[in-house]
Write a protein that holds these residues in place. Sequence first.
Motif, short mmCIF file in Angstrom:
data_model
loop_
_atom_site.label_atom_id
_atom_site.label_comp_id
_atom_site.label_asym_id
_atom_site.label_seq_id
_atom_site.Cartn_x
_atom_site.Cartn_y
_atom_site.Cartn_z
N THR A 186 3.00 7.16 3.27
CA THR A 186 2.83 5.97 4.09
C THR A 186 2.96 4.77 3.17
OG1 THR A 186 1.29 7.17 5.53
CG2 THR A 186 1.33 4.76 5.73
N ALA A 227 0.50 12.52 0.47
CA ALA A 227 -0.29 13.75 0.56
C ALA A 227 0.60 14.92 0.97
CB ALA A 227 -1.41 13.59 1.58
N ARG A 268 -9.65 1.37 -3.66
CA ARG A 268 -9.13 1.57 -2.30
C ARG A 268 -8.07 2.65 -2.30
NH1 ARG A 268 -8.88 -4.43 0.42
NH2 ARG A 268 -8.46 -3.22 2.28
N THR A 269 -8.04 3.44 -1.21
CA THR A 269 -7.08 4.54 -1.12
C THR A 269 -5.69 4.09 -0.72
OG1 THR A 269 -7.62 4.93 1.20
CG2 THR A 269 -8.82 6.22 -0.45
N GLY A 270 -5.58 3.02 0.02
CA GLY A 270 -4.32 2.66 0.65
C GLY A 270 -4.37 3.13 2.09
N GLU A 285 -8.19 3.24 6.21
CA GLU A 285 -8.25 3.16 4.76
C GLU A 285 -9.67 3.49 4.33
OE1 GLU A 285 -6.99 0.03 1.24
OE2 GLU A 285 -7.30 -0.75 3.26
N SER A 331 0.86 -1.18 0.00
CA SER A 331 0.00 0.00 0.00
C SER A 331 0.89 1.23 0.00
CB SER A 331 -0.89 -0.02 1.25
OG SER A 331 -1.61 1.18 1.38
N THR A 378 -14.85 3.25 5.62
CA THR A 378 -13.55 3.61 6.18
C THR A 378 -13.32 2.76 7.41
OG1 THR A 378 -14.47 5.37 7.55
CG2 THR A 378 -13.60 6.01 5.40
N THR A 387 0.42 5.65 0.06
CA THR A 387 -0.37 6.88 0.03
C THR A 387 0.57 8.06 0.16
OG1 THR A 387 -0.78 6.82 2.40
CG2 THR A 387 -2.45 5.85 1.00
N VAL A 426 -3.37 4.92 5.61
CA VAL A 426 -2.76 6.09 6.24
C VAL A 426 -2.60 5.73 7.71
CG1 VAL A 426 -3.04 8.52 6.82
CG2 VAL A 426 -3.83 7.67 4.61
#
Length: 171
Positions: A56, A44, A158-160, A95, A40, A135, A42, A162
């Motif tokens: 992350t 930002a 999926r965001t992955g 996530e 995974s 979430t 992420t 954090v």
Amino acid sequence: MKIHHRESERHALALMVDNEAGILAKIAGLFTARGYNIDSLTVADISEDHAMSRITIVTHGPPPVIDQIMAQLERLVPVHRVVDLTDEGPHVERELALVKVAGKGENRVEALRLADVFRANVVDSTTGSFVFEITGSPEKVDSFIALMRDLGLAEVGRTGIVGMLRGADSI
């Protein structure tokens, strides 16, 4: 050489980096060149002046490999700090996923019931499908997706992960 599950550990790494073009490519290249897998990822922008980003990365490996990954990440010039959240102690991981379920009748009713149990929100609805937003921990998201498979799972985004240390300390 096969790595036994017990020898291979999951680690969440948090990096503070300069927000500059190419940093993600450098980090991904480091993993690729050494044959490490990224489970995974992420990224930002986290500063008001857009100068810093937080990355992350979740990866697996035996402790010596994780130590080597961290040492190599710390040597990259735009990387300011690398923290293994897993080794630092209690931390929070979350996530977000969008889960599309296409179905009719009882499957549709059951999908809504399970969404309620998992506290997933309906963010789009048509006569033949729902898009749920969920979430939580990666395990919670995995469980929700697994249950939706029998009810008409059509698509997942999926965001992955954090992650952040618990308490007043920060990286």
